[in-house]
Design a protein around this motif. Structure first.
Motif, PDB file in Angstrom:
ATOM      1  N   GLU A  66       0.839  -1.202   0.000  1.00  0.00           N
ATOM      2  CA  GLU A  66       0.000   0.000   0.000  1.00  0.00           C
ATOM      3  C   GLU A  66       0.872   1.250   0.000  1.00  0.00           C
ATOM      4  O   GLU A  66       0.956   1.963   0.984  1.00  0.00           O
ATOM      5  N   GLU A  73       3.051   1.940   2.973  1.00  0.00           N
ATOM      6  CA  GLU A  73       2.396   1.914   4.282  1.00  0.00           C
ATOM      7  C   GLU A  73       2.167   0.475   4.709  1.00  0.00           C
ATOM      8  O   GLU A  73       1.843  -0.387   3.895  1.00  0.00           O
ATOM      9  N   ILE A  74       2.297   0.233   5.994  1.00  0.00           N
ATOM     10  CA  ILE A  74       2.016  -1.094   6.519  1.00  0.00           C
ATOM     11  C   ILE A  74       0.499  -1.264   6.577  1.00  0.00           C
ATOM     12  O   ILE A  74      -0.189  -0.457   7.194  1.00  0.00           O
ATOM     13  N   PRO A  75      -0.035  -2.299   5.919  1.00  0.00           N
ATOM     14  CA  PRO A  75      -1.494  -2.466   5.911  1.00  0.00           C
ATOM     15  C   PRO A  75      -2.013  -2.842   7.301  1.00  0.00           C
ATOM     16  O   PRO A  75      -1.385  -3.602   8.032  1.00  0.00           O
ATOM     17  N   THR A  76      -3.147  -2.269   7.628  1.00  0.00           N
ATOM     18  CA  THR A  76      -3.790  -2.591   8.904  1.00  0.00           C
ATOM     19  C   THR A  76      -5.186  -3.105   8.622  1.00  0.00           C
ATOM     20  O   THR A  76      -5.869  -2.603   7.733  1.00  0.00           O
ATOM     21  N   GLY A  77      -5.607  -4.090   9.345  1.00  0.00           N
ATOM     22  CA  GLY A  77      -6.951  -4.623   9.172  1.00  0.00           C
ATOM     23  C   GLY A  77      -7.039  -5.569   7.998  1.00  0.00           C
ATOM     24  O   GLY A  77      -6.051  -5.954   7.389  1.00  0.00           O
ATOM     25  N   SER A  78      -8.248  -5.916   7.668  1.00  0.00           N
ATOM     26  CA  SER A  78      -8.516  -6.865   6.603  1.00  0.00           C
ATOM     27  C   SER A  78      -8.668  -6.139   5.269  1.00  0.00           C
ATOM     28  O   SER A  78      -9.052  -4.975   5.217  1.00  0.00           O
TER      29      SER A  78
END
Length: 138
Positions: A42, A45-50
């Motif tokens: 992303e 950016e480190i992806p967070t969540g689903s």
């Protein structure tokens, strides 16, 4: 019969060339399996969540209504171009105007139906509703 041979040869090349290129690529490329390659990228950016996010159905409804009325515009444009020339060539006003009025009437009925069913009414988020009640309490 030679035209069919040319079409068959073209189809063979059209299917065989991409498959051959993928097979060659699979044999030549290095295989370095690692966990980072399967992660979602992303923009740094480190992806967070689903990755499975439920979108509001209103986006879909607005897109459908846009398509319907966009197609309507595409269908009305040629009619407006030939309207005057059809009248000058002797067509009656009713013969020229009635089909378009029926078409627009069906679209208006569809818009009223969508409006009554809430397709164009935007649903506020729970956060906006919560803020509204907080403002009313103070």
């Amino acid at each position: 019969m030679s035209a069919w041979i040319a079409i068959g040869a073209l189809a063979l090349v059209a299917v065989g060339l991409p498959i051959g290129m993928m097979q060659t690529s699979a044999m030549i490329r290095p295989s370095v399996p690692e966990q980072g390659k399967s992660a979602t990228y992303e923009s740094g950016e480190i992806p967070t969540g689903s990755a499975r996010v439920q979108f509001n159905i209103q986006y879909y409804m607005v897109a459908l209504l846009f398509l319907v009325f966009d197609v309507e515009t595409v269908l009305i444009f040629p009619w407006t171009v030939i309207y005057r020339s059809a009248l000058s060539q002797g067509a009656s006003l009713a013969a020229v105007l009635l089909p378009m009025l029926v078409f627009i009437g069906v679209l208006v009925i569809g818009l009223v139906w969508a409006w009554r069913n809430g397709a164009v009414k935007w649903v506020k988020s729970p956060l906006a509703n919560r803020r509204k009640t907080e403002r009313q309490d103070t």
